[in-house]
Design a protein around this motif. Sequence first.
Motif, PDB file in Angstrom:
ATOM      1  N   ASN A  56       0.805  -1.224   0.000  1.00 12.90           N
ATOM      2  CA  ASN A  56       0.000   0.000   0.000  1.00 12.90           C
ATOM      3  C   ASN A  56       0.840   1.278   0.000  1.00 12.90           C
ATOM      4  O   ASN A  56       0.339   2.343  -0.345  1.00 12.90           O
ATOM      5  CB  ASN A  56      -1.013   0.013   1.153  1.00 12.90           C
ATOM      6  N   ARG A  57       2.098   1.184   0.385  1.00  9.60           N
ATOM      7  CA  ARG A  57       2.945   2.385   0.376  1.00  9.60           C
ATOM      8  C   ARG A  57       3.430   2.754  -1.028  1.00  9.60           C
ATOM      9  O   ARG A  57       3.869   3.871  -1.260  1.00  9.60           O
ATOM     10  CB  ARG A  57       4.159   2.191   1.295  1.00  9.60           C
ATOM     11  N   ASN A  58       3.390   1.786  -1.949  1.00  7.34           N
ATOM     12  CA  ASN A  58       3.920   2.084  -3.284  1.00  7.34           C
ATOM     13  C   ASN A  58       2.982   1.691  -4.419  1.00  7.34           C
ATOM     14  O   ASN A  58       3.416   1.496  -5.545  1.00  7.34           O
ATOM     15  CB  ASN A  58       5.294   1.418  -3.481  1.00  7.34           C
ATOM     16  N   ILE A  59       1.694   1.584  -4.113  1.00 10.51           N
ATOM     17  CA  ILE A  59       0.722   1.284  -5.158  1.00 10.51           C
ATOM     18  C   ILE A  59       0.643   2.462  -6.131  1.00 10.51           C
ATOM     19  O   ILE A  59       0.621   3.621  -5.710  1.00 10.51           O
ATOM     20  CB  ILE A  59      -0.668   1.014  -4.547  1.00 10.51           C
ATOM     21  N   SER A  60       0.601   2.173  -7.404  1.00 12.08           N
ATOM     22  CA  SER A  60       0.485   3.227  -8.415  1.00 12.08           C
ATOM     23  C   SER A  60      -0.894   3.185  -9.048  1.00 12.08           C
ATOM     24  O   SER A  60      -1.528   2.123  -9.145  1.00 12.08           O
ATOM     25  CB  SER A  60       1.546   3.049  -9.506  1.00 12.08           C
ATOM     26  N   ALA A  61      -1.364   4.345  -9.469  1.00  7.60           N
ATOM     27  CA  ALA A  61      -2.659   4.410 -10.142  1.00  7.60           C
ATOM     28  C   ALA A  61      -2.641   3.578 -11.418  1.00  7.60           C
ATOM     29  O   ALA A  61      -3.628   2.893 -11.742  1.00  7.60           O
ATOM     30  CB  ALA A  61      -2.996   5.868 -10.457  1.00  7.60           C
ATOM     31  N   PRO A  69     -10.738  -2.040 -13.169  1.00  9.75           N
ATOM     32  CA  PRO A  69     -11.745  -2.257 -12.123  1.00  9.75           C
ATOM     33  C   PRO A  69     -12.936  -1.315 -12.303  1.00  9.75           C
ATOM     34  O   PRO A  69     -12.818  -0.243 -12.901  1.00  9.75           O
ATOM     35  CB  PRO A  69     -10.984  -1.911 -10.850  1.00  9.75           C
ATOM     36  N   ASP A  70     -14.104  -1.737 -11.791  1.00  4.69           N
ATOM     37  CA  ASP A  70     -15.217  -0.798 -11.715  1.00  4.69           C
ATOM     38  C   ASP A  70     -15.460  -0.376 -10.268  1.00  4.69           C
ATOM     39  O   ASP A  70     -16.335   0.437  -9.994  1.00  4.69           O
ATOM     40  CB  ASP A  70     -16.494  -1.360 -12.340  1.00  4.69           C
ATOM     41  N   LEU A  71     -14.654  -0.913  -9.344  1.00  2.00           N
ATOM     42  CA  LEU A  71     -14.710  -0.490  -7.945  1.00  2.00           C
ATOM     43  C   LEU A  71     -13.356  -0.710  -7.298  1.00  2.00           C
ATOM     44  O   LEU A  71     -12.758  -1.786  -7.431  1.00  2.00           O
ATOM     45  CB  LEU A  71     -15.776  -1.278  -7.176  1.00  2.00           C
ATOM     46  N   ILE A  72     -12.873   0.310  -6.597  1.00  2.18           N
ATOM     47  CA  ILE A  72     -11.585   0.235  -5.896  1.00  2.18           C
ATOM     48  C   ILE A  72     -11.843   0.483  -4.424  1.00  2.18           C
ATOM     49  O   ILE A  72     -12.468   1.482  -4.048  1.00  2.18           O
ATOM     50  CB  ILE A  72     -10.602   1.283  -6.451  1.00  2.18           C
ATOM     51  N   LEU A  73     -11.382  -0.434  -3.570  1.00  2.00           N
ATOM     52  CA  LEU A  73     -11.592  -0.334  -2.129  1.00  2.00           C
ATOM     53  C   LEU A  73     -10.355   0.221  -1.440  1.00  2.00           C
ATOM     54  O   LEU A  73      -9.237  -0.228  -1.700  1.00  2.00           O
ATOM     55  CB  LEU A  73     -11.930  -1.707  -1.550  1.00  2.00           C
ATOM     56  N   LEU A  84      -2.799   9.177  -4.393  1.00  2.00           N
ATOM     57  CA  LEU A  84      -3.315   8.041  -5.153  1.00  2.00           C
ATOM     58  C   LEU A  84      -4.835   8.053  -5.259  1.00  2.00           C
ATOM     59  O   LEU A  84      -5.388   7.880  -6.351  1.00  2.00           O
ATOM     60  CB  LEU A  84      -2.845   6.729  -4.519  1.00  2.00           C
ATOM     61  N   VAL A  85      -5.516   8.242  -4.125  1.00  2.00           N
ATOM     62  CA  VAL A  85      -6.984   8.217  -4.141  1.00  2.00           C
ATOM     63  C   VAL A  85      -7.521   9.296  -5.070  1.00  2.00           C
ATOM     64  O   VAL A  85      -8.448   9.056  -5.855  1.00  2.00           O
ATOM     65  CB  VAL A  85      -7.551   8.394  -2.720  1.00  2.00           C
ATOM     66  N   GLY A  86      -6.921  10.488  -4.999  1.00  2.00           N
ATOM     67  CA  GLY A  86      -7.346  11.573  -5.881  1.00  2.00           C
ATOM     68  C   GLY A  86      -7.143  11.216  -7.346  1.00  2.00           C
ATOM     69  O   GLY A  86      -8.005  11.495  -8.192  1.00  2.00           O
ATOM     70  N   GLN A  87      -6.010  10.611  -7.660  1.00  2.00           N
ATOM     71  CA  GLN A  87      -5.735  10.209  -9.038  1.00  2.00           C
ATOM     72  C   GLN A  87      -6.752   9.193  -9.535  1.00  2.00           C
ATOM     73  O   GLN A  87      -7.230   9.283 -10.672  1.00  2.00           O
ATOM     74  CB  GLN A  87      -4.321   9.624  -9.131  1.00  2.00           C
ATOM     75  N   LEU A  88      -7.098   8.251  -8.672  1.00  2.00           N
ATOM     76  CA  LEU A  88      -8.060   7.222  -9.057  1.00  2.00           C
ATOM     77  C   LEU A  88      -9.447   7.815  -9.279  1.00  2.00           C
ATOM     78  O   LEU A  88     -10.148   7.456 -10.228  1.00  2.00           O
ATOM     79  CB  LEU A  88      -8.118   6.123  -7.989  1.00  2.00           C
ATOM     80  N   LYS A  89      -9.842   8.726  -8.408  1.00  2.45           N
ATOM     81  CA  LYS A  89     -11.161   9.359  -8.545  1.00  2.45           C
ATOM     82  C   LYS A  89     -11.246  10.189  -9.822  1.00  2.45           C
ATOM     83  O   LYS A  89     -12.303  10.259 -10.469  1.00  2.45           O
ATOM     84  CB  LYS A  89     -11.448  10.228  -7.328  1.00  2.45           C
ATOM     85  N   GLN A  90     -10.137  10.828 -10.192  1.00  2.00           N
ATOM     86  CA  GLN A  90     -10.130  11.674 -11.378  1.00  2.00           C
ATOM     87  C   GLN A  90     -10.359  10.877 -12.659  1.00  2.00           C
ATOM     88  O   GLN A  90     -10.769  11.426 -13.678  1.00  2.00           O
ATOM     89  CB  GLN A  90      -8.806  12.432 -11.470  1.00  2.00           C
ATOM     90  N   THR A  91     -10.109   9.583 -12.599  1.00  2.00           N
ATOM     91  CA  THR A  91     -10.311   8.735 -13.781  1.00  2.00           C
ATOM     92  C   THR A  91     -11.786   8.397 -13.981  1.00  2.00           C
ATOM     93  O   THR A  91     -12.159   7.854 -15.021  1.00  2.00           O
ATOM     94  CB  THR A  91      -9.533   7.421 -13.651  1.00  2.00           C
ATOM     95  N   GLY A  92     -12.612   8.686 -12.983  1.00  3.18           N
ATOM     96  CA  GLY A  92     -14.019   8.351 -13.082  1.00  3.18           C
ATOM     97  C   GLY A  92     -14.361   6.998 -12.504  1.00  3.18           C
ATOM     98  O   GLY A  92     -15.538   6.602 -12.477  1.00  3.18           O
TER      99      GLY A  92
END
Length: 262
Positions: A56-61, A69-73, A84-92
């Motif tokens: 979790n410290r080095n996960i990349s978008a 995925p259609d859902l990320i937990l 990271l969370v912001g980057q993932l949300k920006q993708t829709g």
Amino acid sequence: MLIAVSTVVPAQRIVSTDGTLSEIICGLGLQPKIVGVDVTSTFPAALKKLRQIGHNRNISAEGVLSLNPDLILVNSKASLNPKLVGQLKQTGKKVAVFDHEYSIEGTKKLIREVGAYFSKEAEAEIMVKKIDRDLAAVKRGRGSKKVLFIYARGAGTLMVSGEATQVDRMIRLSGNKNAATGFKEYKPLTSEAVLAANPDYLLLFEDGLKSLGGVDGLLKVPGVAHTKAGKNRKIIEMDGLFLMGFGPRVGAALAELSEKIR
């Protein structure tokens, strides 16, 4: 508390960035929908066969999105890169961020919130009731034993767990004492600190003890052999997610830890 998610959406391709969330999802009967997990997602064992997205410290978008995925937990308490969370949300992509309090009640709350999100309330309650049954079997100590947790990744990486960590909470819940006091989180292990703490038991992750060459290797770490735990070879090893995940097996983990500290 569920953060930033209010709409239930049927998910067909789930990526989990947290071992405890992965375990809960499987307990809800949704394991077939998981297509990728982080390295802490080790239970049930079948998760190890899925695509790994890293620690979790080095996960990349990019690594997450490559699994379509259609859902990320996400666990808000995990050590994810804040961007990271912001980057993932920006993708829709749909991102479900859950708040995890590392306590018995916090665990039950998390399970119920994840269950509600997936409309699996009945399955969530089964897990909560299992925790209660496991806790009823715990034989807590009387606070007389001092336990020192050592995080090891070979002899070159040795840390001790102070106050306000998940392991600290488990030691205290078992009815015993954390031998490391006066600081929070983790700090490097020193021979002086080990001798001053003089624990009755040493606690390590199974893979951490293995990285040192087992008990004999641990006893070669400066200071360890001269503690009560070292002299009596009172070494406890447990799976990392099981010990500190505060997930559906928290009651069973507490029962096992309490039994080993006798």
